[in-house]
Design a protein around this motif. Structure first.
Motif, short mmCIF file in Angstrom:
data_model
loop_
_atom_site.label_atom_id
_atom_site.label_comp_id
_atom_site.label_asym_id
_atom_site.label_seq_id
_atom_site.Cartn_x
_atom_site.Cartn_y
_atom_site.Cartn_z
N GLY A 8 -22.18 5.52 25.45
CA GLY A 8 -20.98 4.82 25.90
C GLY A 8 -21.13 3.31 25.97
N GLY A 9 -22.11 2.83 26.73
CA GLY A 9 -22.29 1.39 26.87
C GLY A 9 -22.70 0.72 25.58
N SER A 53 -34.57 5.50 31.04
CA SER A 53 -34.03 6.70 30.39
C SER A 53 -33.76 6.42 28.92
CB SER A 53 -32.74 7.13 31.08
OG SER A 53 -31.73 6.15 30.90
N ALA A 54 -33.51 7.50 28.19
CA ALA A 54 -33.19 7.37 26.77
C ALA A 54 -31.93 6.52 26.58
CB ALA A 54 -33.01 8.75 26.15
N PHE A 55 -30.98 6.68 27.49
CA PHE A 55 -29.74 5.90 27.40
C PHE A 55 -30.02 4.41 27.46
CE2 PHE A 55 -26.71 3.64 30.20
CZ PHE A 55 -25.66 3.49 29.30
N ILE A 90 -36.43 7.71 20.26
CA ILE A 90 -36.29 7.56 21.72
C ILE A 90 -36.24 8.93 22.39
CG2 ILE A 90 -34.66 6.84 23.50
CD1 ILE A 90 -33.93 4.46 21.73
N LEU A 91 -35.50 9.88 21.79
CA LEU A 91 -35.38 11.21 22.39
C LEU A 91 -36.72 11.94 22.40
CD1 LEU A 91 -31.96 12.36 20.86
CD2 LEU A 91 -32.42 11.81 23.25
N SER A 130 -23.78 5.31 15.98
CA SER A 130 -23.67 5.67 17.39
C SER A 130 -22.56 6.69 17.63
CB SER A 130 -23.43 4.40 18.24
OG SER A 130 -22.22 3.77 17.87
N GLU A 131 -21.50 6.61 16.86
CA GLU A 131 -20.41 7.59 16.97
C GLU A 131 -20.92 8.99 16.61
OE1 GLU A 131 -16.47 8.90 17.69
OE2 GLU A 131 -17.38 6.93 18.06
#
Length: 650
Positions: free
Chosen positions: A133-134, A88-90, A75-76, A123-124
């Motif tokens: 975060g989400g 966005s990537a997020f 994704i990045l 994810s951590e």
């Protein structure tokens, strides 16, 4: 449809023994390349697969953890910089995580924990590179539900049947799942953990810890456990950390679960207490009976296991102490009893903790968590005075058992337990009854007052007596029995301190503090006319004069005793007659001292006591003596020896 995807689905229908190792790399590839709806379907198919058991659940977690990293990297790399209408990537990462979570909402709770555990760990680890975060919150929610489902369907170990099971047979699916939970659940916010059956989770963890250490029989199982690669001790800290987090989460606003919290605390403390007693007993037996050549004090495997047990115990007991400190209860006695049981457990583990410096170690080499657990538990006991005396009686019973087992005062187990005992007695001395002091604490102290070869026990024993004299000085209106006990100890302890003024025993600061506390405690009683105080002064003077007469004179010891005599000025300032006699003798020592360096040292010590420690009531008397001594030296022609030091600073 992609043939690789079809083959993957076919392989997922096989049994664990038939599952090809390449399935996991194929799974990672498909999770990253498939469109979002298919990721949901694939995840559901993975969880529904019959292929998962204790042999490959960890690999499943790792596959989803790796897939999370690869997807984030993908994704990045594809994200554009600057202003763009594309997601966005997020949002892309969050959508992908959401699709995986959607496929992990039903099916085997064990497989779901492995899948979601891989997602949350991955994810951590990506937090520094990507806003997760989400996505992280979504995984947390699903993981909590999966763990709750797992706990509702899991039974605790049948201890009757486990007695007949090979101790190496720890490869249960429940154990593997618990390891997966211990790796992932600590990443969930505490407020969400309250939705889980935390008491049951604590029970499962304690059950696992107990089985790992065979209920404390470490010496009998350590050789068989060390070769078991599936039961690596590296997993145990994670389970201990999970236990600690579960207790902390349950302690945070427990509400109606206060009884469940109490049960968890009692179960945790009792388990480690019981195992500590067993472990210590087995170690003493191995020390006193060397019939087993496989168990020696130099056996690295034994001490590695001991260290693992100590660290595991401290991690869990520290959370129990924190819970007791902040638990909302009106019954302080119940908290103090539980804290006392923690201290008794640490007493049985003192022969291990002493290897890390025990309670006296300072700096980076000390075991901070151990010391924190001890002192916080002791603070809880101090808040409920009757419990302090009961605790010391129990610790005395522990020392008696060690003595009856044939251990000498210098043996490692008894020495460590005695040193631990002294640290407790020093803090709890004001709560100790006459019986506890006379029958237990003081006899143990006497064994080590001259044992300078055991330095920590030697200094700790003196600290207990100094704490006793200091407490008597602060509270002179104690029971007649206790006051009489303190007075009866003065002659013995004066002799002991004088003996300890020799080289390599008590240093100058320790000796000065010891004599000051001794005299302060002996003068606090209204029934004392100063006889004990004067006895202490006379004993010091007699020893000083004896040393001064020797050829060659032991300068260092003589210096320590002279400074100790000067340190008595604040302690005797309430008795004018004794104060004047003490000043007269100090002046005599100064005048008769023929070495300028030593005379200067005495003068500076006297001046320091006058400026900083002598009470305001008697300061005038002491200053009058000080200037009269200066005037006397002026008339005798010796003012050059004394005058500069006398007038400086006064």
């Amino acid at each position: 449809m992609d043939s690789d995807y079809v083959n993957l689905l076919l392989h997922l229908q096989k049994s664990p023994k038939e599952l090809h190792p390449a399935v996991f790399s194929s799974l990672v590839q498909q999770l990253n390349n498939l469109p979002v709806p298919f990721s949901t379907t694939l995840t559901a198919s993975v969880i529904a697969s019959p292929a998962w058991d204790e042999s490959n659940l960890t690999s499943l977690l790792f596959a989803f953890r790796q897939a999370t990293h690869f997807k984030a990297e993908q994704i990045l790399k594809s994200s554009t910089t600057g202003i763009s209408l594309a997601p966005s990537a997020f949002w892309k990462f969050r959508g992908w995580i959401g699709s995986i979570c959607s496929g992990a909402r039903t099916g085997s709770s064990k497989a779901r924990i492995a899948v979601l555990g891989g997602l949350i760990i991955g994810s951590e680890e990506l937090k520094e590179r990507l806003n997760v975060g989400g996505a992280h919150a979504k995984v947390e929610n699903e993981l909590v539900v999966a763990v709750a489902d797992y706990l509702s369907s899991t039974e605790l170990t049948d201890h009757w049947s486990s007695d007949f099971r090979d101790i190496r047979d720890h490869r249960h699916t429940s154990d593997i799942v618990l390891v997966l939970v211990s790796e992932s659940l600590p990443l969930v916010q505490d407020r969400k953990l309250r939705l889980i059956d935390l008491p049951r989770l604590v029970s499962l963890c304690l059950d696992r810890i107990s089985r790992y250490f065979d209920a404390g029989h470490v010496l009998s199982v350590q050789r068989s456990l060390k070769d078991d690669p599936r039961d690596s001790s590296s997993r145990l800290p994670r389970i201990a950390r999970l236990t600690s987090k579960a207790i902390s989460a349950l302690s945070d606003n427990p509400g109606s679960k206060i009884n469940e919290l109490t049960d968890c605390l009692e179960a945790s403390i009792d388990l480690f207490g019981s195992m500590a007693v067993t472990l210590e007993g087995d170690w003493i037996a191995s020390e006193t009976n060397r019939s087993d050549p496989g168990i020696t004090t130099s056996n690295e495997d034994v001490w590695t296991m001991f260290k693992t047990f100590l660290f595991t115990a401290i991690m869990v007991l520290q959370s129990a102490v924190d819970s007791l400190l902040y638990r909302n209860t009106s019954n302080l006695a119940s908290n103090a009893k539980l804290a006392g049981r923690i201290i008794k457990c640490l007493s049985h583990l003192s022969f291990i903790s002493i290897k890390f410096g025990g309670l006296s170690a300072q700096g980076e080499g000390s075991f901070h968590e151990y010391k924190r657990t001890f002192y916080e538990a002791l603070d809880i006991v101090l808040a409920s005075p009757p419990q302090g005396d009961e605790l010391m009686q129990a610790l005395s019973g522990h020392l008696i058992l060690l003595q009856k087992s044939g251990l000498q005062p210098g043996d490692s187990c008894r020495l460590a337990a005695s040193t631990f005992y002294f640290h407790c007695a020093e803090q709890l001395v004001e709560q100790l009854s006459f019986q506890t002091l006379s029958q237990h604490a003081l006899p143990v102290c006497r064994e080590y007052l001259g044992s300078v070869q055991h330095r920590e026990a030697f200094e700790s024993a003196h600290s207990v007596l100094l704490a006793l004299f200091s407490s008597q000085g602060r509270s002179p209106d104690r029971s007649d029995e206790r006051a009489e006990l303190v007075r009866s100890m003065v002659p013995f302890y004066v002799t002991s301190l004088i003996d300890c003024s020799a080289d390599d025993m008590l240093n100058i600061d320790q000796l000065r503090l010891a004599f000051a506390s001794l005299v302060s405690g002996s003068t606090s009683s209204n029934s004392d006319n100063g006889s004990l105080t004067w006895y202490s002064i006379e004993s010091l003077l007699a020893k000083i004069n004896h040393l001064r007469a020797l050829q060659p004179r032991p300068e260092a010891q003589c210096n320590r005793l002279e400074l100790a005599l000067v340190s008595l000025l604040p302690s005797v300032s309430s008795n004018d007659d004794i104060l004047l006699k003490l000043l007269e003798n100090i002046e005599k020592l100064i005048v008769e001292e023929d070495q300028p360096t030593q005379r200067q040292l005495l003068l500076e010590a006297v001046r320091d006591e006058i400026l900083h420690r002598v009470s305001d009531v008697q300061r005038e008397t002491v200053l009058r003596w000080w200037y009269s001594m200066a005037k006397l030296q002026d008339t005798t022609g010796d003012s050059n020896k004394l005058k500069p030091s006398i007038h400086a600073g006064l």
